[in-house]
Scaffold this motif. Structure first.
Motif: not given
Length: 95
Positions: A10-14, A38-40
């Motif tokens: 969960e993270s902010d994106h355009t 995949t994340a990290g």
């Protein structure tokens, strides 16, 4: 039934970045390919069947008397044993 989270990000994106992620998922579905998230150091590979259940939700969370948080959720769901539910539901339209 208990839920086991296999992957979470969960993270902010355009809006453009989000569209790119959704396009990659759509392209993989069109090609009948598996989808790798995949994340990290976290990664999971999912291989949706030919006819998964597609759930779309629009939600408002928070107090009923003030501003809250709005969301649109897209979910693909299928049983691990490969059986299908067979429930078509009402036709979905997205404009």
């Amino acid at each position: 039934m208990p839920e086991e989270v296999l992957f979470s990000s969960e993270s902010d994106h355009t809006r453009t970045e989000i569209a790119s992620y959704l396009r990659r998922v759509a392209d993989a579905l069109d090609r009948d390919d598996a989808i790798t998230l995949t994340a990290g150091s976290e990664s999971v590979r999912m291989d949706p069947p030919e006819r998964p259940t597609f759930e779309v939700k629009a939600e408002r969370e928070g107090p009923t008397d003030g501003p809250g948080e709005l969301s649109i959720e897209f979910e693909l769901e299928w049983p691990e044993n490969g059986e299908t539910k067979g429930d078509a539901g009402d036709p979905l339209e997205i404009e």
